[in-house]
Design an enzyme around this catalytic site. Structure first.
Site, PDB file in Angstrom:
ATOM      1  N   ARG A 107      -5.095   0.565  13.706  1.00 11.92           N
ATOM      2  CA  ARG A 107      -6.380   0.502  13.005  1.00 11.92           C
ATOM      3  C   ARG A 107      -6.992  -0.884  13.186  1.00 11.92           C
ATOM      4  NH1 ARG A 107      -7.886   1.438   6.791  1.00 11.92           N
ATOM      5  NH2 ARG A 107      -6.551  -0.362   6.537  1.00 11.92           N
ATOM      6  N   THR A 111     -13.348  -2.922  12.105  1.00 12.05           N
ATOM      7  CA  THR A 111     -14.142  -1.679  12.086  1.00 12.05           C
ATOM      8  C   THR A 111     -13.434  -0.581  11.281  1.00 12.05           C
ATOM      9  OG1 THR A 111     -13.032  -0.822  14.043  1.00 12.05           O
ATOM     10  CG2 THR A 111     -14.998  -2.165  14.423  1.00 12.05           C
ATOM     11  N   ASP A 203       5.844   4.916   2.569  1.00 11.40           N
ATOM     12  CA  ASP A 203       5.551   4.758   4.000  1.00 11.40           C
ATOM     13  C   ASP A 203       6.637   5.480   4.803  1.00 11.40           C
ATOM     14  OD1 ASP A 203       3.974   2.491   5.996  1.00 11.40           O
ATOM     15  OD2 ASP A 203       5.738   3.534   6.731  1.00 11.40           O
ATOM     16  N   ASP A 206       8.453   3.330   7.494  1.00 12.31           N
ATOM     17  CA  ASP A 206       9.403   2.372   6.904  1.00 12.31           C
ATOM     18  C   ASP A 206      10.636   3.086   6.386  1.00 12.31           C
ATOM     19  OD1 ASP A 206       7.916   0.149   7.458  1.00 12.31           O
ATOM     20  OD2 ASP A 206       6.979   0.030   5.470  1.00 12.31           O
TER      21      ASP A 206
HETATM   22  N1  URA Z   1       1.264   6.993   5.833  1.00 13.78           N
HETATM   23  C1  URA Z   1       2.452   6.955   5.188  1.00 13.78           C
HETATM   24  O1  URA Z   1       3.487   6.652   5.771  1.00 13.78           O
HETATM   25  N2  URA Z   1       2.461   7.245   3.857  1.00 13.78           N
HETATM   26  C2  URA Z   1       1.363   7.592   3.177  1.00 13.78           C
HETATM   27  O2  URA Z   1       1.448   7.863   1.973  1.00 13.78           O
HETATM   28  C3  URA Z   1       0.128   7.623   3.870  1.00 13.78           C
HETATM   29  C4  URA Z   1       0.113   7.321   5.199  1.00 13.78           C
END
Ligand code: URA
Length: 212
Positions: A107, A111, A203, A206
């Site tokens: 990302r 922008t 995430d 992660d």
């Molecule tokens: N990406 C992720 O890993 N977790 C989320 O909650 C949203 C996007």
């Protein structure tokens, strides 16, 4: 299973049980990864439900028969990096001859638009069923951009497979790519201000790779 033409939620009890274990914050990286692998196979089972079949003449030890076999070109699994890779291995166990591609997007902080940094897909995309995989359909921005790229490469028959979806991401995909059905294990409540799915699981990258 609850299904509309655009969205299928796989509410099989084993999937929902495993998903709950994945959501829990105390679940270890190793268990998280294993559960994702297991759920990916249920989702793959569902997304391939309408693959075309043809018959092949075979001989069983008892007699000859015309038996069903998959028709057409091998399908293509496309991992949206990096979290998509967590879905690949389990799906490849189920569909070992599938071809595999990768889409990398980041990302742009100014922008806020997704920018491509890697793109490698099999040949003859126009002639394959293409399954794009990413565990989390959140805003939908990167998923929409990934599908844009797949369509540019010629893909016409595309499905999107994810573990969790936010209603915002489902709506964005439906608007941009109404021809791309989504298969998921859950549509959660909403996105928070940081773009995380609520209640979600945090995430996904992660948690599966043990980063952060
Ligand atoms: N990406 C992720 O890993 N977790 C989320 O909650 C949203 C996007």
């Amino acid at each position: 299973m609850s299904a509309s033409p655009h969205l299928t939620v796989v509410n099989h009890p084993l999937v929902q049980h495993k998903l709950t274990l994945m959501r829990e914050k105390g679940t270890s990286t190793a268990v998280f990864r294993q559960l994702l692998r297991e759920i990916s196979q249920f989702l793959a089972y569902e997304v391939t439900r309408d693959l075309p079949l043809e018959t092949k003449h075979i001989e069983t030890p008892v007699q000859a028969m015309d038996a069903p076999t998959l028709a057409g070109r091998k399908l293509a699994l496309i991992s949206i990096l990096r979290a998509g890779n967590g879905l690949l291995d389990g799906m490849l166990e189920l569909i070992p001859s599938a071809r595999v591609g990768f889409v990398g997007l980041y990302r742009d902080e100014e922008t806020l638009q997704p920018v491509q940094y890697y793109f490698k897909v099999p040949e003859h995309m126009d002639d394959r069923m293409v399954i794009a995989v990413d565990p989390m359909l959140a805003t939908g921005n990167s998923s929409v951009a990934a599908i844009d790229l797949l369509k540019k490469s010629g893909a016409k028959n595309i499905c999107f497979l994810c573990l969790l979806a936010a209603p915002e991401g489902v709506a964005r995909m439906k608007e941009a790519h109404p021809d791309v059905p989504i298969v998921t294990a859950s549509v959660d409540s909403h996105l928070n201000d940081n773009g995380y799915i609520v209640p979600g699981l945090g995430d996904a990258g992660d948690r599966m790779f043990g980063t952060k």
